[in-house]
Design a protein around this motif. Structure first.
Motif: not given
Lengths: 55, 955
Positions: B195-222
């Motif tokens: 669980l920790v492995a996947l959460l850590v990897v997921g959080t890292a991707v969220l931050i590094t690839v999308f720039g956080g939740i807002r970035g992900l939201d913007t990415y998906l809105q586009e």
């Protein structure tokens, strides 16, 4: 069937309707809404569990 | 920068070594042992459900079918909601009867080793692709990390590593003991790690690839099409099938069953798992869509979405390694628990088929189970090498999930349907397994069977969809299961096991040895004296019973413990056979329940506790049943005796404890034929029998009726001692005959007087002229007249004789009896003429004396009712195989309003002093004792007709 089982059965029936019928379109509006629905369901189960054993 | 092979391998070995070490610490250390007994550890251990499929496969699944991947976890959430009414009864059964697997449960409920073997084979076949899936996912992940193409060599290395771990730890826990804290703690820690492995990897991707939740939201809105492609599949047909399949898999997969029920640390553990397991699955799935979207953008062409988790963090070898170790952790735990669970099934139901002795099975069970673990893992390896690489992780996992759905009908039958039979379950399982092999498993190996026509027949247009194969095979399974169950009968063992599954709280269903010595002797006959002594000694220690047990409760405690300990190692059926000698278990649950209630009542009465109205009503009914002056016996719908009340004990001399719970056929002679015959009769049937009781004879009248009800249908038999009643009836009948003789007295005087006068006159003549020529002729007249008087006197004597003996039916000539009765009736001079129309002289079954009495009564009544000079007609006829004797008179008849009462005792239309009102009542009783009937009907031309109907004699 005791009270806990009756309540569980009722919740189960409601969950079936929400998950396995076309009603599921309601919680499929956004990319995060399935997760919101899921955690709400878990919260209801936890709440029921709490009230079952508080009684 | 690609990682190094050796570093990866070393880290994987270190992780697995840490698990082995940790489990040993928890197992041995009292301080850490609590970790393995915690409810939260248990809930986390249940997350062994989340395998490499979750870590790697879910992203691949999301890539192809959007949020349909959530169905795999929504099904589990639904299943967890059903814990109180679905999982809990299973857990109670497993706990009470110390079952070790789903095969044990089936074998126990349906009392069939063959069924246990069938379930075992099906589960091994169904789970091997799943084990192969784990090996493949880890090997493919390692190949991605080191920058190579997946290869058989690399796959083999990791497959052997994981298999070695499963064998090393598996043999440690394959010792038949439930509730192993070391295993639960290991699984819990492993769940946290992945669980920790996947959460850590997921959080890292969220931050590094999308720039956080807002970035992900913007990415998906586009990119609204991405959200659409995720949500729209959920409204498709596959969703419901997947939810259903995973609903079953959540507790029927062998590893889930093993952790959920066999390793359950306490009764409240399931309550925590009810919300904690779905919460865990929710948390571990949160990163999945993020990883998919990131992997979709970052992956090179040709990379399978199954490994997007590693691709999404390709810039960080540390995170990649973390994710990879999470997969290693998930795969190793799954293989470990699956192999332990499957080894129990194989060792209990397949190994004994190869001929080891019972003694060998018991003493070498650990060897068998450990060898089986190795066998299961090696088989998984072979499947891993055999499966085409084109198959996705989802395909492999779903094949196993679909296989376990075929356990659901049998399980529901075990829990809720008493009528389910082993033949039904076995037939259903054969159909289910065959359809699974054809529709689901064979495509995995590249064998495609064209079933489009079959699907089209049932309205399914897409043969590649998952739903049709699942629903069609399950529907066929269900129909066969129910149909065969309804067409076949359950054995007594099955019936009792069914009751045990329905009412585990009340009944233990043991037919126990009578003494400790008998128990030891019985066990020794299977496993040898030394082993028997050792097993009993260990069971006695665990149950805190000193040898030999002081009383029956101690003996029962010892037997329960002994059977449970044996059941954990060699399965419930073998354990029961060794402890109970293989005899059918006969104790009936309903009878046991009633006994338990009575014991409870007496306890409550002794303790003078306050009781509820329900208890008071129960006690009242219980006492009423006990004190009824008639014997009452009830049987359930299996013809097992449930109630044998006190009066029936007094009548039969048979004790309730010896009768209740046993089939009707087991009631000792001479009683069983009575109840057996009653059980075959329709409601309202009456049977009378005479029995010897000591030096006297008793007469019993038994009636039967059906007990209506939705659940406990059965029959009730009421047995009445009518010895005194019959004596009274005989007395009344005798009085009635004497009364008839009184009525006949004047006629008798006339009939006797006429010949007597003749005799006197002839005798006087002879006295005055002894030498007359016609002296011989005159003497002849005297003899004839004297014989006539003799006949009359004999008839009267016969008629008036007290009938002491019970009715003895024999073949009689109806014509002869009618003539005799008419002769007697003619003795009454006053009245009318008697005409006989005896067209039929068929033999009938009756008592001649009784029938004569009835006819005389009827003729006397007729003559009294008729005007002088009229005719009374007696005629005989045969209709529908019965003989009818009609007695018609030309009197005024009986008023219509009184016609229903003519057979009532003491009812008479005659004036005072003319009759007792018993004649017709007694006559009807007599005829009914012949098995016949006496009826009245008015004649159309006026007057009355009484008809005696008798059984014709059958040659």
């Amino acid at each position: 069937m005791n009270r806990e089982q009756e309540r569980a059965l009722l919740l189960f029936a409601v969950a079936i309707v929400l998950i396995a019928t076309p009603v599921r379109a309601v919680w499929l509006q956004t990319w995060w809404s399935p997760f919101a629905f899921w955690i709400s369901m878990i919260a209801v189960v936890a709440l029921l569990h709490r009230t079952d054993h508080a009684a | 920068m690609p990682l190094n092979h050796f570093v990866l391998f070393f880290l994987a070995v270190a992780l697995l070594g840490f698990y082995i070490l940790g489990s040993e610490v928890v197992e041995r250390s009292p301080r850490w042992g609590g970790l393995g007994r915690s409810r939260f550890s248990y809930a986390l251990a249940l997350a062994v459900y989340a395998t490499t499929w979750t870590l790697f496969g879910s992203v691949g699944f999301a890539a192809s079918e959007g949020y349909d991947f959530l169905a795999i976890y929504f099904g589990v959430t639904l299943s967890c909601i059903a814990i109180p009414f679905l999982w809990a009864p299973v857990a109670e059964l497993v706990d009470r009867y110390r079952l070790g697997s789903i095969a044990d449960l089936f074998a126990f409920r349906y009392q069939s080793r063959t069924l246990g073997a069938a379930v075992s084979i099906f589960m091994v076949a169904g789970l091997l692709p799943y084990i192969a899936l784990q090996l493949r996912a880890v090997a493919d992940g390692a190949a991605i990390l080191v920058g190579e193409e997946p290869s058989e060599t690399l796959g083999s290395v990791y497959a052997i590593l994981l298999s070695s771990f499963a064998v090393a730890l598996g043999v440690r826990y394959a010792d038949g003991r439930a509730h192993r804290p070391g295993l639960i703690a290991t699984l819990a820690f492993e769940s946290i790690f992945k669980l920790v492995a996947l959460l850590v990897v997921g959080t890292a991707v969220l931050i590094t690839v999308f720039g956080g939740i807002r970035g992900l939201d913007t990415y998906l809105q586009e990119r609204p099409e991405l959200v659409e492609s995720m949500t729209s599949p959920v409204m498709g047909d596959s969703w419901i099938s997947l939810v259903f399949v995973t609903f079953c898999a959540a507790f029927l997969l062998p590893r889930q069953f093993f952790v959920a029920f066999v390793q359950r640390p306490g009764p409240r553990s399931l309550e925590t798992a009810r919300w904690a397991l779905p919460l865990y699955l929710f948390a571990i799935n949160l990163p999945v869509p993020i990883l998919y979207w990131a992997g979709r953008d970052l992956a090179a062409p040709g990379i399978r979405p199954d490994v997007y988790v590693l691709v999404a963090v390709q810039s960080s070898p540390a995170l990649q390694t973390f994710a990879f170790l999470g997969a290693v952790s998930a795969a190793s735990a799954m293989i470990l628990v699956s192999s332990i669970a499957l080894s129990g099934m194989v060792a209990n139901y397949l190994v004994p088929r190869f001929g080891p002795s019972p003694e060998s099975l018991l003493t070498r069970w650990a060897v068998f189970r450990r060898s089986t673990i190795v066998g299961v893992v090696v088989a998984g390896l072979l499947i891993h090498f055999t499966l085409p690489r084109t198959r996705s992780l989802v395909d492999l996992g779903l094949a196993s999930f679909v296989a376990v759905t075929h356990l659901l009908p049998g399980l529901l039958g075990a829990l809720f349907w008493r009528r389910a039979t082993r033949a039904g379950v076995l037939a259903g399982l054969v159909v289910g397994a065959t359809s699974w092999a054809v529709l689901t498993a064979s495509p995995l190996f590249g064998v495609e069977v064209d079933v489009s026509r079959l699907f089209a027949l049932f309205g399914f247009s897409d043969p590649t969809a998952r739903g049709p194969a699942i629903w069609l095979s399950l529907t066929a399974h269900g129909f066969v299961f129910m149909g065969v169950s309804l067409l076949t009968r359950r054995s007594p063992e099955e019936r009792n096991a069914a009751e045990a599954c329905r009412e585990p709280r009340v009944t233990r269903l043991l037919q126990v040895p009578d003494s400790a010595e008998a128990l030891q002797e019985r066990l020794a006959s299977y496993v040898g004296k030394d082993i028997a002594i050792q097993e009993i000694y260990e069971a006695a220690s665990a149950a805190e019973v000193y040898w030999p047990p002081r009383d029956r409760p101690e003996l029962l405690r010892l037997i329960t413990e002994l059977e449970g300990r044996l059941s954990e190692r060699i399965g419930p059926l073998a354990a029961r056979t060794y402890v109970q000698g293989g005899r059918p278990v006969r104790a009936n649950a309903l009878a046991e329940r009633l006994r338990a209630f009575r014991a409870l009542d007496s306890l409550e009465a002794d303790a003078s506790q306050q009781t509820s109205p329900a208890h008071a009503a129960r006690r009242y009914l219980s006492r009423l049943m006990s004190e009824l002056p008639v014997g009452v016996c009830t049987v359930d719908d299996h013809e097992d005796v449930v109630v044998w009340n006190a009066q029936l004990q007094r009548i039969s001399g048979l004790n309730e404890d010896d009768i209740c719970g046993n089939p009707v056929q087991d009631i000792p002679s001479p009683w069983w034929p009575l109840f057996n015959e009653l059980a075959q009769q329709p409601t309202g049937s009456v049977i009378e029998r005479e029995y010897d009781k000591g030096d006297q004879k008793i007469q019993l009248r038994a009636q039967t009726a059906t007990i209506p009800g939705e659940v406990e249908e059965g029959r009730v038999f009421v047995v009445e001692d009518i010895t005194a009643l019959r004596e009274l009836e005989r007395h009344v009948a005798h009085k009635d005959r004497l009364s008839s003789i009184g009525t006949l007295a004047s006629g008798v005087a006339h009939e006797v007087g006429n010949p007597l006068t003749g005799i006197l006159m002839v005798a006087k003549n002879l006295a005055t002229d002894p030498g007359a020529d016609d002296a011989a002729e005159r003497l002849g007249i005297i003899v004839d007249e004297a014989q006539r008087i003799h006949r009359i006197v004999q008839s009267l004597l016969t008629f008036s004789r007290r009938d002491e003996a019970p009715v003895e039916l024999r073949t009689i000539s109806v014509t002869g009896v009618v003539r005799t009765a008419a002769e007697l009736a003619k003795l009454e001079t006053a009245g009318c003429k008697i005409d006989l129309h005896l067209a039929v002289d068929a033999p009938a079954m009756a008592s001649p004396d009784g029938l004569t009495q009835v006819l005389v009564n009827l003729l006397n009544n007729a003559r009294q009712a008729c005007p002088s000079g009229s005719t009374v007609t007696v005629s005989t006829r045969v209709e529908n195989g019965a003989i009818h004797i009609d007695v018609d008179d030309e009197g005024p008849g009986i008023p219509k309003e009184l016609s229903d009462r003519v057979f009532e005792p003491f009812f008479t239309t005659k004036s005072d002093g003319q009759g007792t009102g018993l004649g017709l009542s007694v006559s009807r009783q007599i005829v009914e004792r012949f098995g016949g009937a006496l009826t009245y009907e008015p004649r159309r031309s006026g007057g009355s007709r009484f008809t005696i109907t008798l059984q014709a004699h059958e040659n």
